[in-house]
Design a protein around this motif. Structure first.
Motif, PDB file in Angstrom:
ATOM      1  N   LEU A 107      -2.374   4.605   6.294  1.00 45.04           N
ATOM      2  CA  LEU A 107      -2.514   4.022   4.961  1.00 45.04           C
ATOM      3  C   LEU A 107      -1.854   4.866   3.885  1.00 45.04           C
ATOM      4  N   SER A 108      -1.023   5.823   4.279  1.00 45.84           N
ATOM      5  CA  SER A 108      -0.450   6.770   3.319  1.00 45.84           C
ATOM      6  C   SER A 108       0.468   6.101   2.301  1.00 45.84           C
ATOM      7  N   SER A 109       0.995   4.908   2.618  1.00 43.17           N
ATOM      8  CA  SER A 109       1.880   4.226   1.667  1.00 43.17           C
ATOM      9  C   SER A 109       1.099   3.528   0.553  1.00 43.17           C
ATOM     10  N   ILE A 110      -0.229   3.505   0.666  1.00 41.91           N
ATOM     11  CA  ILE A 110      -1.074   2.890  -0.362  1.00 41.91           C
ATOM     12  C   ILE A 110      -1.522   3.980  -1.325  1.00 41.91           C
ATOM     13  N   PRO A 111      -1.198   3.876  -2.608  1.00 40.73           N
ATOM     14  CA  PRO A 111      -1.611   4.915  -3.568  1.00 40.73           C
ATOM     15  C   PRO A 111      -3.129   4.964  -3.716  1.00 40.73           C
ATOM     16  N   GLY A 112      -3.638   6.158  -4.024  1.00 42.24           N
ATOM     17  CA  GLY A 112      -5.061   6.310  -4.306  1.00 42.24           C
ATOM     18  C   GLY A 112      -5.870   6.726  -3.093  1.00 42.24           C
ATOM     19  N   VAL A 113      -7.155   6.983  -3.330  1.00 46.55           N
ATOM     20  CA  VAL A 113      -8.096   7.365  -2.275  1.00 46.55           C
ATOM     21  C   VAL A 113      -8.643   6.099  -1.627  1.00 46.55           C
ATOM     22  N   LYS A 114      -8.400   5.960  -0.339  1.00 44.88           N
ATOM     23  CA  LYS A 114      -8.869   4.777   0.384  1.00 44.88           C
ATOM     24  C   LYS A 114     -10.282   5.037   0.910  1.00 44.88           C
ATOM     25  N   VAL A 115     -11.237   4.240   0.454  1.00 47.75           N
ATOM     26  CA  VAL A 115     -12.642   4.428   0.821  1.00 47.75           C
ATOM     27  C   VAL A 115     -13.087   3.253   1.676  1.00 47.75           C
ATOM     28  N   ASP A 116     -13.645   3.545   2.833  1.00 45.55           N
ATOM     29  CA  ASP A 116     -14.135   2.507   3.748  1.00 45.55           C
ATOM     30  C   ASP A 116     -15.651   2.511   3.753  1.00 45.55           C
ATOM     31  N   ILE A 153     -10.075   0.993  -6.768  1.00 49.57           N
ATOM     32  CA  ILE A 153     -10.033   1.753  -5.510  1.00 49.57           C
ATOM     33  C   ILE A 153      -9.491   0.843  -4.416  1.00 49.57           C
ATOM     34  N   PRO A 154      -8.399   1.214  -3.752  1.00 53.56           N
ATOM     35  CA  PRO A 154      -7.847   0.345  -2.713  1.00 53.56           C
ATOM     36  C   PRO A 154      -8.799   0.216  -1.529  1.00 53.56           C
ATOM     37  N   VAL A 155      -9.026  -1.018  -1.093  1.00 61.06           N
ATOM     38  CA  VAL A 155      -9.892  -1.293   0.050  1.00 61.06           C
ATOM     39  C   VAL A 155      -9.034  -1.925   1.136  1.00 61.06           C
ATOM     40  N   ALA A 156      -8.738  -1.155   2.172  1.00 58.08           N
ATOM     41  CA  ALA A 156      -7.949  -1.618   3.314  1.00 58.08           C
ATOM     42  C   ALA A 156      -8.886  -1.613   4.512  1.00 58.08           C
ATOM     43  N   LYS A 157      -9.578  -2.732   4.724  1.00 60.65           N
ATOM     44  CA  LYS A 157     -10.707  -2.737   5.658  1.00 60.65           C
ATOM     45  C   LYS A 157     -10.414  -3.534   6.913  1.00 60.65           C
ATOM     46  N   MET A 158     -10.786  -2.937   8.045  1.00 62.15           N
ATOM     47  CA  MET A 158     -10.728  -3.617   9.333  1.00 62.15           C
ATOM     48  C   MET A 158     -12.157  -3.840   9.804  1.00 62.15           C
ATOM     49  N   SER A 159     -12.495  -5.079  10.109  1.00 61.52           N
ATOM     50  CA  SER A 159     -13.869  -5.435  10.467  1.00 61.52           C
ATOM     51  C   SER A 159     -13.891  -6.132  11.815  1.00 61.52           C
ATOM     52  N   GLY A 160     -15.113  -6.312  12.328  1.00 58.40           N
ATOM     53  CA  GLY A 160     -15.266  -6.900  13.651  1.00 58.40           C
ATOM     54  C   GLY A 160     -16.015  -8.222  13.617  1.00 58.40           C
TER      55      GLY A 160
END
Length: 444
Positions: free
Chosen positions: A71-80, A104-111
């Protein structure tokens, strides 16, 4: 290096080196270490435990066994955020847009769901047209564009964990805190987040039935985060009754939309604000939890969080009109009232039993290959501490058919999940404690 020597060492209470743990995980994943040897090792861990360093090494080895998100290409602190599983737990659908609205960017993978616990991906698929499968490039670009994406987990993410979990399930080694903690955290670390907020459930509807067990698990996961350089906190929350009154996929999406409109259930709203405040702090947008909570309350009141949900639905091919017209969600064909068998006060609601009832209605899966009915489920009209009259409606079943025997069985089953007593009962506590690397802070 020999597998039998590693088993012998752990059996006798020794500490395994990072190299020995990596050898085990890699060998089991590629098939060179058989089930019977890994079972012996898992049982040795069950009885002798693992140190924080060993558990962190196991977590990293499992995270590295398959795909890892960058996720390094997404600016900011990524919080899951991760929940250990519960009933009526719609928090991700509310938290993700709420936290994204805070910048805050949310890049979430869920099940997906299995058994009595619901899955976020199943809930999102109740939105017509919503696509939970995205390419890596689409996923990253969406987060860069709108600050938010929620997608299904990669099929090759943490294959070691998938294989080991299946083994533990049939060898009576599931209830091992180091193995549970490393299983959860390996997926979070492989997902690429910089910081993690854990919602650790305790109670009848949770895997960890006691507060003490939940705190032990939370401490283990926070320790893993510290060991591997991911800021991690855990919030211990009540799952003695369903978190929200709705249980079922489309019903929970409706509840999430209502909450983002500011008219959601009190308990669900309270917990989402608590978790969101911690995420805002970890994301560097607030100095402390009190300031974070003021921020997210304002975003909820302004409609900014609801607008962020609308953006995510549209970006992932869904019908964003459901935000304004929830009748566009799948609708159950039949509704039936569940009536109280006695008058008094609701003293308890068996969350696990109601989750299993929803599964039997078709809202969940008994096995991973089962198909689900997105429209069915149930909705509580009474909570613990509420007064109730005999014969009064305490829940409603949303069903696909009206076979009399099935209706009678399901309404009786749902009614039996409610304990009603003559004397008044206090409302249960929602949040028990917060666990950080500094220790455990219990809530009054």
């Amino acid at each position: 290096m020999r597998t039998v020597d590693i088993i012998h060492k752990k059996r006798d209470g020794g500490q395994l080196s990072p190299e020995e743990i990596a050898f085990l995980v890699n060998g089991y994943t590629n098939g060179s270490i058989p089930d019977y040897q890994m079972s012996a090792w898992a049982m040795a861990v069950y009885f002798n435990g693992m140190t924080a360093r060993e558990t962190a090494d196991l977590t990293l080895a499992m995270a590295r066994s398959g795909d890892q998100a960058d996720l390094s290409s997404i600016p900011g602190v990524k919080v899951d955020k991760h929940s250990t599983g519960g009933v009526g737990d719609t928090t991700t659908l509310i938290l993700a847009p709420l936290v994204a609205a805070a910048g805050i960017p949310v890049a979430k993978m869920s099940g997906r769901g299995l058994g009595h616990t619901g899955g976020t991906i199943d809930k999102l698929e109740a939105i017509p047209g919503f696509r939970t499968e995205r390419t890596k490039e689409q996923f990253l670009e969406q987060v860069r564009a709108i600050g938010l994406a929620v997608v299904g987990q990669s099929g090759n993410m943490t294959p070691a964990d998938k294989k080991l979990y299946g083994l533990r399930d049939v060898t009576a080694t599931v209830e091992s805190v180091p193995l549970i903690a490393s299983s959860i955290m390996s997926k979070k670390i492989a997902s690429g987040a910089d910081a993690i907020v854990l919602d650790v459930k305790t109670g009848r509807g949770a895997f960890m039935k006691s507060l003490e067990a939940a705190v032990e698990l939370a401490e283990a996961m926070v320790a893993i985060g510290s060991e591997v350089g991911r800021e991690t906190i855990a919030v211990i929350t009540n799952m003695d009754e369903p978190l929200g009154p709705s249980i079922g996929n489309a019903l929970e999406v409706l509840e999430a939309i209502e909450t983002l409109r500011g008219s959601g259930p009190a308990e669900l709203t309270e917990l989402c604000l608590e978790l969101a405040a911690h995420m805002v702090v970890l994301g560097g947008k607030a100095a402390d939890v009190a300031e974070g909570k003021r921020q997210v309350k304002a975003l909820l009141a302004s409609g900014a969080a609801l607008e962020k949900l609308r953006q995510m639905i549209a970006a992932q091919g869904g019908d964003a009109g459901v935000v304004d017209d929830t009748q566009r969600l799948p609708q159950a064909r039949c509704r039936f009232a569940v009536q109280a068998t006695a008058g008094g006060c609701v003293a308890g609601i068996d969350a696990e039993s109601l989750g299993l009832t929803a599964m039997l209605l078709g809202a969940g899966r008994a096995t991973k290959d089962d198909r689900i009915d997105l429209a069915v489920g149930l909705k509580l009209t009474k909570r613990v501490g509420d007064e109730v009259r005999e014969g009064e409606t305490i829940a409603e079943l949303y069903m696909s058919g009206d076979d009399p025997d099935t209706v009678r069985h399901m309404t009786e089953r749902a009614a039996s999940a409610f304990t009603i007593r003559p004397e008044p009962v206090e409302k249960p506590k929602l949040v028990y404690a917060v666990v950080t690397r500094a220790g455990v802070q219990y809530y009054n």
